[in-house]
Scaffold this motif. Structure first.
Motif, PDB file in Angstrom:
ATOM      1  N   GLY A  20     -10.339  11.197 -26.629  1.00 16.80           N
ATOM      2  CA  GLY A  20     -10.032  10.018 -25.820  1.00 16.80           C
ATOM      3  C   GLY A  20      -8.576   9.626 -25.913  1.00 16.80           C
ATOM      4  N   THR A  21      -8.029   9.689 -27.118  1.00 10.77           N
ATOM      5  CA  THR A  21      -6.610   9.388 -27.310  1.00 10.77           C
ATOM      6  C   THR A  21      -5.742  10.435 -26.612  1.00 10.77           C
ATOM      7  OG1 THR A  21      -7.091   8.343 -29.445  1.00 10.77           O
ATOM      8  CG2 THR A  21      -4.808   8.988 -29.023  1.00 10.77           C
ATOM      9  N   THR A  22      -6.152  11.698 -26.729  1.00 10.64           N
ATOM     10  CA  THR A  22      -5.429  12.780 -26.051  1.00 10.64           C
ATOM     11  C   THR A  22      -5.417  12.560 -24.545  1.00 10.64           C
ATOM     12  OG1 THR A  22      -6.105  14.347 -27.774  1.00 10.64           O
ATOM     13  CG2 THR A  22      -5.321  15.277 -25.702  1.00 10.64           C
ATOM     14  N   ALA A  23      -6.548  12.126 -24.009  1.00 12.11           N
ATOM     15  CA  ALA A  23      -6.642  11.911 -22.565  1.00 12.11           C
ATOM     16  C   ALA A  23      -5.684  10.815 -22.100  1.00 12.11           C
ATOM     17  CB  ALA A  23      -8.078  11.549 -22.185  1.00 12.11           C
ATOM     18  N   LEU A  24      -5.568   9.737 -22.876  1.00  5.51           N
ATOM     19  CA  LEU A  24      -4.640   8.670 -22.499  1.00  5.51           C
ATOM     20  C   LEU A  24      -3.199   9.169 -22.525  1.00  5.51           C
ATOM     21  CD1 LEU A  24      -5.978   5.407 -24.198  1.00  5.51           C
ATOM     22  CD2 LEU A  24      -6.601   6.458 -22.032  1.00  5.51           C
ATOM     23  N   ALA A  25      -2.873  10.003 -23.518  1.00  6.58           N
ATOM     24  CA  ALA A  25      -1.518  10.547 -23.592  1.00  6.58           C
ATOM     25  C   ALA A  25      -1.244  11.489 -22.415  1.00  6.58           C
ATOM     26  CB  ALA A  25      -1.321  11.279 -24.914  1.00  6.58           C
ATOM     27  N   LEU A  26      -2.230  12.313 -22.065  1.00  5.01           N
ATOM     28  CA  LEU A  26      -2.071  13.209 -20.923  1.00  5.01           C
ATOM     29  C   LEU A  26      -1.912  12.424 -19.629  1.00  5.01           C
ATOM     30  CD1 LEU A  26      -4.742  15.926 -21.791  1.00  5.01           C
ATOM     31  CD2 LEU A  26      -2.257  16.270 -21.729  1.00  5.01           C
ATOM     32  N   ASP A  27      -2.658  11.338 -19.497  1.00  7.50           N
ATOM     33  CA  ASP A  27      -2.524  10.488 -18.321  1.00  7.50           C
ATOM     34  C   ASP A  27      -1.102   9.938 -18.213  1.00  7.50           C
ATOM     35  OD1 ASP A  27      -4.314   8.860 -16.209  1.00  7.50           O
ATOM     36  OD2 ASP A  27      -2.841   7.496 -17.069  1.00  7.50           O
ATOM     37  N   THR A  28      -0.544   9.561 -19.348  1.00  6.48           N
ATOM     38  CA  THR A  28       0.833   9.057 -19.373  1.00  6.48           C
ATOM     39  C   THR A  28       1.813  10.127 -18.907  1.00  6.48           C
ATOM     40  OG1 THR A  28       0.190   7.739 -21.300  1.00  6.48           O
ATOM     41  CG2 THR A  28       2.535   7.856 -20.800  1.00  6.48           C
ATOM     42  N   LEU A  29       1.507  11.366 -19.216  1.00  5.73           N
ATOM     43  CA  LEU A  29       2.350  12.487 -18.809  1.00  5.73           C
ATOM     44  C   LEU A  29       2.118  12.899 -17.357  1.00  5.73           C
ATOM     45  CD1 LEU A  29       2.017  14.579 -22.074  1.00  5.73           C
ATOM     46  CD2 LEU A  29       4.186  13.761 -21.113  1.00  5.73           C
ATOM     47  N   GLY A  30       1.180  12.227 -16.695  1.00  3.32           N
ATOM     48  CA  GLY A  30       0.936  12.521 -15.288  1.00  3.32           C
ATOM     49  C   GLY A  30      -0.101  13.588 -15.032  1.00  3.32           C
ATOM     50  N   VAL A  31      -0.924  13.925 -16.039  1.00  4.40           N
ATOM     51  CA  VAL A  31      -1.942  14.965 -15.886  1.00  4.40           C
ATOM     52  C   VAL A  31      -3.175  14.385 -15.205  1.00  4.40           C
ATOM     53  CG1 VAL A  31      -3.447  16.576 -17.109  1.00  4.40           C
ATOM     54  CG2 VAL A  31      -1.101  16.193 -17.909  1.00  4.40           C
ATOM     55  N   ALA A  32      -3.611  15.004 -14.130  1.00  3.14           N
ATOM     56  CA  ALA A  32      -4.810  14.565 -13.427  1.00  3.14           C
ATOM     57  C   ALA A  32      -6.062  14.968 -14.203  1.00  3.14           C
ATOM     58  CB  ALA A  32      -4.834  15.174 -12.024  1.00  3.14           C
ATOM     59  N   ASP A  33      -7.141  14.186 -14.053  1.00  2.00           N
ATOM     60  CA  ASP A  33      -8.411  14.459 -14.725  1.00  2.00           C
ATOM     61  C   ASP A  33      -8.165  14.704 -16.213  1.00  2.00           C
ATOM     62  OD1 ASP A  33     -11.104  14.780 -15.022  1.00  2.00           O
ATOM     63  OD2 ASP A  33     -11.218  16.763 -14.088  1.00  2.00           O
ATOM     64  N   SER A  34      -7.462  13.764 -16.821  1.00  2.00           N
ATOM     65  CA  SER A  34      -6.966  13.957 -18.186  1.00  2.00           C
ATOM     66  C   SER A  34      -8.082  14.080 -19.224  1.00  2.00           C
ATOM     67  CB  SER A  34      -6.032  12.810 -18.566  1.00  2.00           C
ATOM     68  OG  SER A  34      -6.702  11.562 -18.512  1.00  2.00           O
ATOM     69  N   GLN A  35      -9.215  13.404 -19.033  1.00  2.00           N
ATOM     70  CA  GLN A  35     -10.292  13.495 -20.024  1.00  2.00           C
ATOM     71  C   GLN A  35     -10.900  14.892 -20.057  1.00  2.00           C
ATOM     72  OE1 GLN A  35     -11.242  10.945 -22.326  1.00  2.00           O
ATOM     73  NE2 GLN A  35     -12.108  12.817 -23.208  1.00  2.00           N
ATOM     74  N   THR A  36     -11.111  15.478 -18.896  1.00  2.00           N
ATOM     75  CA  THR A  36     -11.633  16.851 -18.851  1.00  2.00           C
ATOM     76  C   THR A  36     -10.651  17.812 -19.505  1.00  2.00           C
ATOM     77  OG1 THR A  36     -12.867  16.414 -16.817  1.00  2.00           O
ATOM     78  CG2 THR A  36     -12.369  18.717 -17.322  1.00  2.00           C
ATOM     79  N   HIS A  37      -9.373  17.616 -19.239  1.00  2.00           N
ATOM     80  CA  HIS A  37      -8.350  18.475 -19.839  1.00  2.00           C
ATOM     81  C   HIS A  37      -8.341  18.314 -21.354  1.00  2.00           C
ATOM     82  CE1 HIS A  37      -5.029  21.100 -19.996  1.00  2.00           C
ATOM     83  NE2 HIS A  37      -4.047  20.219 -19.956  1.00  2.00           N
ATOM     84  N   ALA A  38      -8.487  17.084 -21.838  1.00  2.00           N
ATOM     85  CA  ALA A  38      -8.506  16.840 -23.285  1.00  2.00           C
ATOM     86  C   ALA A  38      -9.726  17.489 -23.931  1.00  2.00           C
ATOM     87  CB  ALA A  38      -8.504  15.333 -23.550  1.00  2.00           C
ATOM     88  N   ASP A  39     -10.875  17.382 -23.289  1.00  2.00           N
ATOM     89  CA  ASP A  39     -12.091  18.015 -23.827  1.00  2.00           C
ATOM     90  C   ASP A  39     -11.913  19.527 -23.918  1.00  2.00           C
ATOM     91  OD1 ASP A  39     -13.306  15.532 -23.991  1.00  2.00           O
ATOM     92  OD2 ASP A  39     -14.327  15.731 -22.049  1.00  2.00           O
ATOM     93  N   THR A  40     -11.267  20.107 -22.915  1.00  2.00           N
ATOM     94  CA  THR A  40     -11.032  21.555 -22.916  1.00  2.00           C
ATOM     95  C   THR A  40     -10.091  21.950 -24.047  1.00  2.00           C
ATOM     96  OG1 THR A  40     -11.359  21.674 -20.520  1.00  2.00           O
ATOM     97  CG2 THR A  40     -10.165  23.496 -21.559  1.00  2.00           C
ATOM     98  N   LEU A  41      -9.047  21.180 -24.243  1.00  2.00           N
ATOM     99  CA  LEU A  41      -8.113  21.458 -25.334  1.00  2.00           C
ATOM    100  C   LEU A  41      -8.810  21.427 -26.681  1.00  2.00           C
ATOM    101  CD1 LEU A  41      -5.025  19.347 -24.177  1.00  2.00           C
ATOM    102  CD2 LEU A  41      -5.114  21.845 -24.375  1.00  2.00           C
TER     103      LEU A  41
END
Length: 316
Positions: free
Chosen positions: A285-306
């Motif tokens: 969840g924290t990773t997803a918020l950081a990715l969102d800040t970086l402009g990554v779309a669908d950041s939660q799915t991307h964080a789960d994959t990472l």
């Protein structure tokens, strides 16, 4: 030059005193960092600001001057300050989130000081994050790992001494907020945690005055940028340089505090391997918020994959 004029501006009394402008705050900080200010004047300035309440212009001016007085560093993608004292937190799961961001290909600079609590500093090595004691070490770690931790006492000793005045004055000062706004490596994106919700908008306003591009500020675990997965999280900051505010929904329905664990004595050995879904959700969840800040779309799915890729790699 001395601080006399700025202390008078703040301390003339009802109807006569006023806040500092951004330029005045910048000048005041430069006077202090140059060693031209009497210690009594520094204490008076900081306590007058605390009593009045700091403005975004004052925080921006102080941070601007402090950044200009420090050694230049290689630019990174994500700025991640860590200045909470640690007294109300559990294990530092947010460090694993920062590492995941680096694993995703972004460069990340963590910087901070966490008081006498060793939890964060002990967790840095466990998370596989190198500590940079010099500018060349920052460059080396970013080139090798895409992530580094920069101790405030190493990078900016003069500002560190101002932060430590809390031990003398007995009260927190605006320097805690200024440190969060330093952005040492001039990143276009920054993530920040606060303990007191009122500071979220203050830091967002200061970032706008400094011309930042992207910022996310949340009330996080122990004051760090760390998401509670069982709560709706209010986010404040900037997107594309404009003010931004949203709410991120809860990821699970467990009623737990971040400092609670299923294992009653987890210790640092329990880190960096979450033992249950709640702890994993803190990280992703924290990773997803950081990715969102970086402009990554669908950041939660991307964080789960990472995270899944990390688990797979560690199991191999």
């Amino acid at each position: 030059m001395t601080l006399d004029a700025h202390v008078r501006t703040l301390g003339r009394g009802p109807g006569r005193s006023r806040s500092l402008t951004l330029d005045e705050a910048n000048e005041a900080m430069r006077i202090i960092l140059n060693g031209d200010a009497a210690p009594e004047a520094i204490g008076a300035l900081l306590m007058l600001l605390r009593t009045k309440g700091e403005t975004a212009d004052e925080i921006a001016g102080f941070a601007q001057a402090a950044q200009e007085a420090a050694p230049e560093l290689p630019q990174v993608d994500l700025d991640w300050p860590s200045y909470a004292a640690g007294h109300t937190r559990g294990l530092p799961w947010f460090l694993l989130s920062a590492k995941l961001i680096a694993d995703a290909g972004y460069t990340v600079l963590l910087h901070g000081f966490n008081g006498t609590d060793a939890t964060v500093r002990n967790g840095i090595a466990q998370a596989g994050i190198g500590v940079a004691e010099t500018r060349s070490a920052v460059t080396h770690l970013l080139e090798r790992d895409r992530i580094a931790y920069l101790p405030l006492e190493t990078w900016h000793p003069a500002l560190f001494e101002m932060l430590k005045l809390r031990d003398v004055l007995g009260l927190r000062s605006c320097i805690n907020t200024v440190c969060r706004m330093l952005n040492p490596a001039r990143a276009r994106a920054s993530v920040q945690g606060v303990f007191h919700p009122s500071y979220r908008l203050l830091q967002a306003d200061a970032a706008a005055r400094l011309g930042w591009h992207s910022l996310s500020v949340i009330k996080g675990g122990g004051g760090e940028f760390e998401r509670h997965p069982a709560k709706d999280i209010a986010g404040f900051g900037l997107r594309n340089g404009a003010h931004w505010e949203t709410t991120f929904p809860a990821l699970c329905d467990e009623t737990r505090r971040l400092a609670e664990f299923e294992n009653p004595t987890p210790g640092i050995a329990h880190f960096p391997n979450p033992q249950n879904g709640f702890e994993t959700a803190i990280v992703t969840g924290t990773t997803a918020l950081a990715l969102d800040t970086l402009g990554v779309a669908d950041s939660q799915t991307h964080a789960d994959t990472l995270w899944a890729e990390r688990v797979k790699a560690r199991a191999a």
